[in-house]
Design a protein around this motif. Structure first.
Motif, PDB file in Angstrom:
ATOM      1  N   ALA A 151       0.875  -1.035  -0.076  1.00 23.48           N
ATOM      2  CA  ALA A 151       0.030  -0.017   0.037  1.00 23.48           C
ATOM      3  C   ALA A 151       0.880   1.289  -0.024  1.00 23.48           C
ATOM      4  O   ALA A 151       1.957   1.118   0.559  1.00 23.48           O
ATOM      5  N   SER A 152       0.395   2.326  -0.445  1.00 20.60           N
ATOM      6  CA  SER A 152       1.130   3.683  -0.377  1.00 20.60           C
ATOM      7  C   SER A 152      -0.062   4.751   0.252  1.00 20.60           C
ATOM      8  O   SER A 152      -1.123   4.382   0.032  1.00 20.60           O
ATOM      9  N   GLY A 153       0.398   5.877   0.569  1.00 25.25           N
ATOM     10  CA  GLY A 153      -0.278   6.956   0.863  1.00 25.25           C
ATOM     11  C   GLY A 153      -0.933   6.796   2.292  1.00 25.25           C
ATOM     12  O   GLY A 153      -1.825   7.459   2.607  1.00 25.25           O
ATOM     13  N   MET A 154      -0.634   5.653   3.153  1.00 27.52           N
ATOM     14  CA  MET A 154      -1.335   5.646   4.422  1.00 27.52           C
ATOM     15  C   MET A 154      -0.617   6.688   5.197  1.00 27.52           C
ATOM     16  O   MET A 154       0.507   6.879   5.436  1.00 27.52           O
ATOM     17  N   PRO A 155      -1.373   7.147   6.222  1.00 27.00           N
ATOM     18  CA  PRO A 155      -1.118   8.089   7.120  1.00 27.00           C
ATOM     19  C   PRO A 155      -0.096   7.423   8.122  1.00 27.00           C
ATOM     20  O   PRO A 155      -0.103   5.939   8.222  1.00 27.00           O
ATOM     21  N   HIS A 156       1.002   7.871   8.608  1.00 25.23           N
ATOM     22  CA  HIS A 156       1.725   7.248   9.739  1.00 25.23           C
ATOM     23  C   HIS A 156       1.213   6.785  10.882  1.00 25.23           C
ATOM     24  O   HIS A 156       0.257   7.761  11.279  1.00 25.23           O
ATOM     25  N   ALA A 157       1.183   5.611  11.225  1.00 25.91           N
ATOM     26  CA  ALA A 157       0.348   5.121  12.299  1.00 25.91           C
ATOM     27  C   ALA A 157       1.172   3.887  12.797  1.00 25.91           C
ATOM     28  O   ALA A 157       2.128   3.214  12.177  1.00 25.91           O
ATOM     29  N   VAL A 158       1.127   3.478  14.098  1.00 30.63           N
ATOM     30  CA  VAL A 158       1.682   2.287  14.592  1.00 30.63           C
ATOM     31  C   VAL A 158       0.582   1.485  14.970  1.00 30.63           C
ATOM     32  O   VAL A 158      -0.589   1.480  15.551  1.00 30.63           O
ATOM     33  N   THR A 159       0.963   0.188  14.659  1.00 31.58           N
ATOM     34  CA  THR A 159       0.034  -1.046  14.839  1.00 31.58           C
ATOM     35  C   THR A 159      -0.148  -1.702  16.079  1.00 31.58           C
ATOM     36  O   THR A 159       0.613  -0.896  17.030  1.00 31.58           O
TER      37      THR A 159
END
Length: 327
Positions: free
Chosen positions: A131-139
């Motif tokens: 995937a591309s363009g996902m906002p930075h986030a921690v799982t």
């Protein structure tokens, strides 16, 4: 100068039409899957992200060649729809659906466990999901979501299935990378979502694609006497759903430009299919193959053995602590 008379001139229109045709012809690679007569009867392939785009086109091609194809998809609903379409179009009933979310190491381990229980061989593993363009986030597992989806998930999956690949040799592993890997760099703290304050979303994608190239090269080195061929590929610039996380304006512009200049998913799948099944790609282990199905020198960072080992060890540390025995 008034451009309207010029733009309306028949000669201008004809030249524009010829240009569009030429550009669309250039989107086709040098190697044509339809001319390849390789049959996959008796062989098993796994294609991640197989419900849409390049992954679906690759799975469709393998199914046409009579292979057993495992569609590894995050969405059961979309995966089932793709399964039915592929079975209907190819007449191959030996196509199955398994659920896999490469952003979750627990999901990767559960998927691999099912494969090892249910499959007796694995001839082709295509690490396509990304995937591309996902906002930075921690799982919930403490990993940055794009790095987990695009790099750590495929890295872990391949390592969990490597013994089955070796037992099935000659076999192949294909990592779907990108020409944009040349703009990437390695900071292993990014795997955990650290030091990303100034990293733009597209830069994160570039870095994960560099990691895909490095993973292929390092794995190839470790498996060089086993009969497992490992390659990374660029599909070129392809019209897929990879832009779905960007805003509407960017997606509209991408789609309009893409109609004239970019490859379709079927055209973009050619380099992956080439590395997965062609006789020409046999033994090309450790190589990076471009969208014209030609070996190309990857970026300098991808050709740095100490850096490659550093990323490998950091990826092992990031994945081994999650979803393992007793967790």
């Amino acid at each position: 100068m008034d451009m309207l008379p010029l733009l309306s001139h028949p000669l201008w229109f004809l030249c524009s039409l010829v240009l569009v045709v030429v550009l669309r012809m250039q989107k086709k690679g040098r190697w044509d899957p339809k001319k390849c007569r390789v049959d996959l009867t008796g062989k098993t392939a796994i294609v991640t992200g197989a419900n849409t785009g390049i992954g679906k086109s690759v799975a469709l091609d393998f199914a046409r060649r009579n292979g057993r194809v495992v569609l590894a998809c995050r969405s059961r609903e979309r995966g089932q729809k793709a399964l039915e379409e592929i079975q209907r179009e190819t007449g191959n009933r030996n196509v199955v659906l398994e659920i896999l979310d490469t952003s979750s190491m627990s999901s990767v381990r559960a998927f691999a466990d099912r494969i090892l229980r249910n499959e007796t061989r694995l001839d082709i593993l295509v690490n396509n999901a990304g995937a591309s363009g996902m906002p930075h986030a921690v799982t919930s597992e403490g990993l940055e979501v794009t790095y987990a989806t695009n790099h750590l998930g495929p890295f872990l999956l391949t390592n969990l299935l490597v013994d089955l690949l070796k037992r099935s040799a000659p076999s192949r592993v294909v990592f779907l990378a990108s020409l944009m890997h040349k703009q990437g760099y390695i900071d292993t703290s990014n795997l955990y979502g650290k030091n990303l304050e100034k990293q733009k979303i597209h830069e994160t994608y570039n870095c994960t694609k560099l990691m895909n190239v490095i993973s292929a090269r390092e794995l190839a080195e470790r498996l060089k006497t086993t009969g497992v061929t490992v390659t990374s590929v660029s599909p070129g610039i392809v019209m897929t759903e990879a832009m779905r996380h960007y805003n509407l304006i960017i997606r509209v512009v991408f789609n309009v430009i893409g109609f004239f200049f970019f490859k379709s998913a079927e055209e973009g799948a050619a380099s992956t299919i080439f590395c997965g099944i062609s006789e020409e790609a046999e033994g090309l282990t450790g190589q990076y193959v471009n969208s014209d199905c030609v070996i190309e020198l990857p970026s300098e960072n991808a050709r740095d053995p100490p850096l490659n080992r550093k990323l490998w060890e950091a990826s092992e540390a990031a994945t081994n602590r999650i979803g393992g025995p007793g967790q």
